[in-house]
Design a protein around this motif. Structure first.
Motif, PDB file in Angstrom:
ATOM      1  N   LYS A  46     -34.399   5.147  -9.805  1.00 22.72           N
ATOM      2  CA  LYS A  46     -35.458   6.150  -9.845  1.00 22.72           C
ATOM      3  C   LYS A  46     -35.736   6.660 -11.252  1.00 22.72           C
ATOM      4  O   LYS A  46     -36.826   7.128 -11.532  1.00 22.72           O
ATOM      5  CB  LYS A  46     -35.122   7.328  -8.937  1.00 22.72           C
ATOM      6  CG  LYS A  46     -35.189   6.955  -7.472  1.00 22.72           C
ATOM      7  CD  LYS A  46     -35.047   8.167  -6.609  1.00 22.72           C
ATOM      8  CE  LYS A  46     -35.216   7.785  -5.158  1.00 22.72           C
ATOM      9  NZ  LYS A  46     -35.436   8.946  -4.321  1.00 22.72           N
ATOM     10  N   LEU A  47     -34.758   6.597 -12.150  1.00 23.72           N
ATOM     11  CA  LEU A  47     -34.955   7.051 -13.518  1.00 23.72           C
ATOM     12  C   LEU A  47     -35.377   5.893 -14.398  1.00 23.72           C
ATOM     13  O   LEU A  47     -34.917   4.772 -14.226  1.00 23.72           O
ATOM     14  CB  LEU A  47     -33.668   7.653 -14.091  1.00 23.72           C
ATOM     15  CG  LEU A  47     -33.197   8.968 -13.521  1.00 23.72           C
ATOM     16  CD1 LEU A  47     -31.918   9.410 -14.225  1.00 23.72           C
ATOM     17  CD2 LEU A  47     -34.244  10.045 -13.638  1.00 23.72           C
TER      18      LEU A  47
ATOM     19  N   PRO B   9     -32.988  14.472 -16.740  1.00 26.63           N
ATOM     20  CA  PRO B   9     -33.965  13.636 -16.035  1.00 26.63           C
ATOM     21  C   PRO B   9     -33.735  13.592 -14.517  1.00 26.63           C
ATOM     22  O   PRO B   9     -34.694  13.555 -13.750  1.00 26.63           O
ATOM     23  CB  PRO B   9     -33.788  12.246 -16.646  1.00 26.63           C
ATOM     24  CG  PRO B   9     -33.101  12.467 -17.931  1.00 26.63           C
ATOM     25  CD  PRO B   9     -32.311  13.716 -17.805  1.00 26.63           C
TER      26      PRO B   9
ATOM     27  N   GLU C 269     -35.083  16.880 -13.229  1.00 29.74           N
ATOM     28  CA  GLU C 269     -36.546  16.859 -13.284  1.00 29.74           C
ATOM     29  C   GLU C 269     -37.118  16.003 -12.159  1.00 29.74           C
ATOM     30  O   GLU C 269     -38.078  16.400 -11.496  1.00 29.74           O
ATOM     31  CB  GLU C 269     -37.024  16.327 -14.634  1.00 29.74           C
ATOM     32  CG  GLU C 269     -36.812  17.289 -15.773  1.00 29.74           C
ATOM     33  CD  GLU C 269     -37.162  16.695 -17.128  1.00 29.74           C
ATOM     34  OE1 GLU C 269     -37.405  17.493 -18.037  1.00 29.74           O
ATOM     35  OE2 GLU C 269     -37.175  15.454 -17.284  1.00 29.74           O
ATOM     36  N   ARG C 270     -36.523  14.844 -11.946  1.00 28.75           N
ATOM     37  CA  ARG C 270     -36.988  13.935 -10.890  1.00 28.75           C
ATOM     38  C   ARG C 270     -36.800  14.574  -9.521  1.00 28.75           C
ATOM     39  O   ARG C 270     -37.681  14.505  -8.665  1.00 28.75           O
ATOM     40  CB  ARG C 270     -36.216  12.620 -10.988  1.00 28.75           C
ATOM     41  CG  ARG C 270     -36.498  11.632  -9.925  1.00 28.75           C
ATOM     42  CD  ARG C 270     -37.780  10.909 -10.184  1.00 28.75           C
ATOM     43  NE  ARG C 270     -37.932   9.887  -9.151  1.00 28.75           N
ATOM     44  CZ  ARG C 270     -38.943   9.089  -9.081  1.00 28.75           C
ATOM     45  NH1 ARG C 270     -39.887   9.159  -9.983  1.00 28.75           N
ATOM     46  NH2 ARG C 270     -39.017   8.215  -8.135  1.00 28.75           N
TER      47      ARG C 270
ATOM     48  N   THR D  60     -39.961  15.650  -6.968  1.00 24.67           N
ATOM     49  CA  THR D  60     -40.153  14.949  -5.692  1.00 24.67           C
ATOM     50  C   THR D  60     -39.717  15.763  -4.479  1.00 24.67           C
ATOM     51  O   THR D  60     -39.764  15.265  -3.361  1.00 24.67           O
ATOM     52  CB  THR D  60     -39.396  13.605  -5.695  1.00 24.67           C
ATOM     53  OG1 THR D  60     -38.002  13.847  -5.903  1.00 24.67           O
ATOM     54  CG2 THR D  60     -39.924  12.681  -6.787  1.00 24.67           C
TER      55      THR D  60
END
Length: 73
Positions: free
Chosen positions: A5-6, A53, A56-57, A61
């Motif tokens: 995902k990153l 990150p 943040e992700r 979401t």
């Protein structure tokens, strides 16, 4: 291979934050950093650099959080 995902970790001005992580979570961050490096053909990043990150992700979401933010506006 599974797509993580990153994406690549970009350079940014660091900010000092101190937290205590459970050992299992730290081991997972190390493993994720290794997998991310292999996937992107980059050197392995310091696992601490993944925390921002990932957060943040997660926030970007999280549908429940998005709904709360929209309601606050």
């Amino acid at each position: 291979m599974t797509k993580l995902k990153l994406g690549p970790i970009t350079e940014d001005k660091p900010v000092k934050v101190t937290i205590d992580l459970p050992g299992a979570l730290h081991r997972d961050l190390v493993a994720y950093a290794d997998a991310l490096a292999r996937e992107n053909g980059q050197p392995t990043a310091d696992p601490k650099r993944l925390i921002v990150p990932i957060l943040e992700r997660f926030i970007a979401t999280d549908r429940g959080f998005a709904k709360v933010r929209r309601a606050q506006r």
